[in-house]
Design an enzyme around this catalytic site. Structure first.
Site, short mmCIF file in Angstrom:
data_model
loop_
_atom_site.label_atom_id
_atom_site.label_comp_id
_atom_site.label_asym_id
_atom_site.label_seq_id
_atom_site.Cartn_x
_atom_site.Cartn_y
_atom_site.Cartn_z
CE LYS A 32 84.01 42.73 77.74
NZ LYS A 32 83.19 43.29 76.68
CE LYS A 73 75.78 46.46 76.87
NZ LYS A 73 76.74 46.24 75.52
CB THR A 122 80.04 43.62 75.44
OG1 THR A 122 80.99 43.36 74.98
CG2 THR A 122 79.12 42.86 76.54
#
Lengths: 292, 292, 292, 292
Positions: free
Chosen positions: C171, C239, C96
């Site tokens: 995502k 994050k 990711t």
């Protein structure tokens, strides 16, 4: 002016009463816990045994209570203001309460023929001691004019804002802005510190710029020391944020920054900091570890 | 002092250059769109054809660019600062950029033997015109001392904050607090108005209290008029909020109020207000209808 | 399918590799700390000594790294993917990462003649073990079709989303929604508990309603126990929130709820909870005292 | 079961009444605007001329009102529930109200010797029509058991949660989580769209993952069409957020995500969207321009 009654000897009420005494006003004071009146008596005040007794004795009575519940209680409870208020007598509520509470008190007093003024103040302990409050009065204009001599001692400036409720609302707006600013300031202090900057230099830089203000100057140094001796208790600031947000809700005003600030004050309460100064919200921004 | 180069004739750069000229400094100026230099030339400035040409001509060169991309571009692009910087020459970047951008420029310049100082400022157009900026310098201390005469004209006070990056960081902290305060103020103005209070009276009350500050005093009256002539463009304020939040992220500092303020500025951008003054965030609080 | 290379044996990479082995794929694996490959070797995997060695040996190589820095590092560092990638070889990055990182890797690989696919996944440890991931692929369509047999084992469904960057973006959008939901859920759990309601009953009620979802069902019981064994580490969730907010910033999308959630995750990091499961954000809502 | 009274023929009350009629219950219904009872009468219901008349006629009466004010009004106003309630009669308030309102109603009814049950529901129009509500009952346990046959028709599951107030509280907790989720979802939809992703694909991806839930599936397609036909009006959702935040305030529970969501709902109200479905909060995330 005639003798003045004064209900509520909390941090603010005491400072204001002392100031009135110093300026030659005759005062009769009352507090739920009577011992808090002792210092005032030493300086020349009389003590009344109940709010009703004070109203009976004095033409004008000022109330300075800690929250809406207390403000309602001194008026409506047994031996309360209502029992003795009537034509020719004025009650001035200087507590910070919501507009609804203020209206309820106003209606009860005027229905008995009394005069009512709400007059919440801007400023905490120090300005109260120094007669540097800002007074936000609303309600009976004639009463406002009669008590101006006392207002002139208590504050550096007083405003008459119109119908009852407007004083409470103005106070809430000001305190809401202040609460958000205190959070912004706390975030800035922690961000500076964690980023390797000197906290005192940040205070110096802020004090020279477009956002320099007395609150940053006054609170900054003690916040850096994590010292939060209560001038304006955090739980009262949070109450004001809550009431301001409720006022915004009524009027469909989105206030995302005030809402975030309010939650930070609630976080502080959940950490047991509600009785410290409202600058203790600073603690919610600090981490328990340096982590990543 | 020797002749000074000046790169970037935006709102701030122009005001600062005019101020230096007024105080007798000799300037050679450059701007990507050269026509913005015309007014300076009328007041005695020379024009350089590229950043490199300016550096070649001047011992000290100041850069005042609008964002990190522009700040990098004047240094690293063809005909940029790097092509002529070297021993005996100093470059002072007064743009507001993130610490990373500043470090990148610093490394490139010092690796060529040049001196570097980052020196972002606190204050917008008016203080820039009046020499009332606050200068947050960091980097080469010797260079700081050499350019102090210029800093004394540009600002009312300058700080030397240590290693490169600290000037940028201090600036971000200050602007973050300012951005949150502007939101708190906007929320207060709308809440007062929708609650039936007079907006000007709110300004008067605020100006007497613990949170009185020059920004409220300066911006308040025009905000009430919904007038947002850009002194500090909203999109730049939002950029600073973003960078300050990123700095907080690096250091695990939660800043919920700044984050809420940042989203309000983004909302303002999404409404097409990015080029107006940052006080235009006021518009995000107003509703389109009075509704319920 | 030919032998597959696999870079990165973190929680996710290991679970996915085991799953591929179980389904008969031949794997050559690599991890910065080689000992994390041992279990895979026991189940039949080979080990490569560097990303470059893996690429040299395998026609298709999957990367599953913990963050953008690690994803860039295995490609660009010495002995990295770039040294051996070329015509006829495909690299599939399932980490990711932000769209920018993905683009940078894509450009480097395609400029060497290699094929690139970004294919981040939705789902954490358990779905990775069970082949129940959702795969969000973007980039070279031909490569997507060639590796479908592996995707069919790793996921219950794969999407081809168009140009490189779109997988990363999709995502981030999903994880942002998830992160906000986890905060909403945590607030609900604490509010129920502090209000005298039974936490398990809340889970039962939620599970019957319009917002019933696998995450609440899976995480709820352990959150009630204050147990946060890391399936998806909080620092990685934070994050993703940060990157999603940055994507929103680029496109002027205000996301006040995601921003508030992000700050709560940062608060959790500041409390030292970054390595626990992201459900540990629950701890930020709990108070240290019952206070008032 | 005996004949049942039903007060309040809003969206929910009507759907629930129709469902009871379909299952063979005998109903006498009332609504402030009587014409809203017509459809029920066509399906076999009787009409009562006031809440008092309904209570007099029926052993059990259900109330389903739109907000606390309406819930109080049918009980306390002239010709209200209180005038006829007494021993042997039960009143079941299924409105979503705050715990305080519920307690007030409970005390009044029990002081007259009546039985009281608060029983707010989870689920909106469609589940109400299909008898798929979740019923959160609290108060008089005996009454709960007597009306179970009706609850079994109205809901797929009912819970008995203890003393009066707990039903209201549980409902608020659930709706608060739902309101925050709706905001997270809206932010995700706009972020996807503005980032160049297909909105329908986002719905497909979400539906396969850990956060798949009926609400996203039901509301997503119409939200993409900017269609917000009211199943659960936004102003009622915002009321529930406000009450949940007030409950959190009482218990010192910080809820920053719910607070941000609440402000977004208030923003929607300020845009005149209060009567649309609560999914219309989606509109607050969209910009008026694409800007920068």
């Amino acid at each position: 002016m005639e003798e003045i009654g004064f209900l509520g000897m909390g941090i603010m009420g005491k400072a204001m009463s002392m100031n009135l005494l110093r300026h030659g006003f005759k005062l009769t004071v009352w507090n739920r816990t009577l011992s808090r009146c002792d210092e005032l008596v030493e300086h020349g005040a009389s003590v009344g045994e109940s709010p009703a007794a004070i109203i009976k004795k004095c033409k004008y009575t000022i109330g300075m209570l800690s929250d809406p519940a207390a403000a309602l209680s001194v008026v409506f409870d047994k031996d309360g203001v209502l029992e003795q208020i009537g034509p020719g007598k004025g009650y001035i509520d200087m507590s910070t309460v919501d507009a609804q509470t203020s209206s309820k008190i106003s209606e009860a007093i005027t229905s008995k023929g009394g005069y009512f003024l709400e007059a919440p103040v801007s400023g905490s302990k120090k300005p109260a001691e120094d007669g540097q409050l800002v007074i936000l009065a609303a309600g009976e204009k004639a009463l406002y004019e009669e008590v101006l001599p006392a207002f002139d001692v208590l504050g550096k400036k007083s405003f008459f804002l119109g119908p009852v409720g407007n004083g409470a609302k103005m106070k809430l707006v000001v305190n809401m802005v202040m609460g958000s600013m205190m959070n912004a300031f706390s975030e800035g202090l922690v961000l500076a510190d964690k980023s390797g900057l000197n906290s005192q230099t940040l205070l110096d830089v802020l004090d020279l710029g477009a956002i320099a203000n007395p609150m940053f100057k006054l609170k900054g140094p003690s916040m850096i020391q994590s010292s939060y001796s209560p001038a304006f208790p955090l739980k009262h600031q949070q109450k004001d944020m809550r009431l301001a947000l409720a006022l915004g809700d009524e009027n469909a005003v989105p206030m995302p920054v005030a809402a975030a600030a309010n939650e930070a004050f609630k976080k502080a309460r959940s950490m047991g900091l509600g009785d410290l100064d409202f600058s203790a919200v600073h603690e919610t921004v600090k981490g328990s570890k340096s982590s990543g």
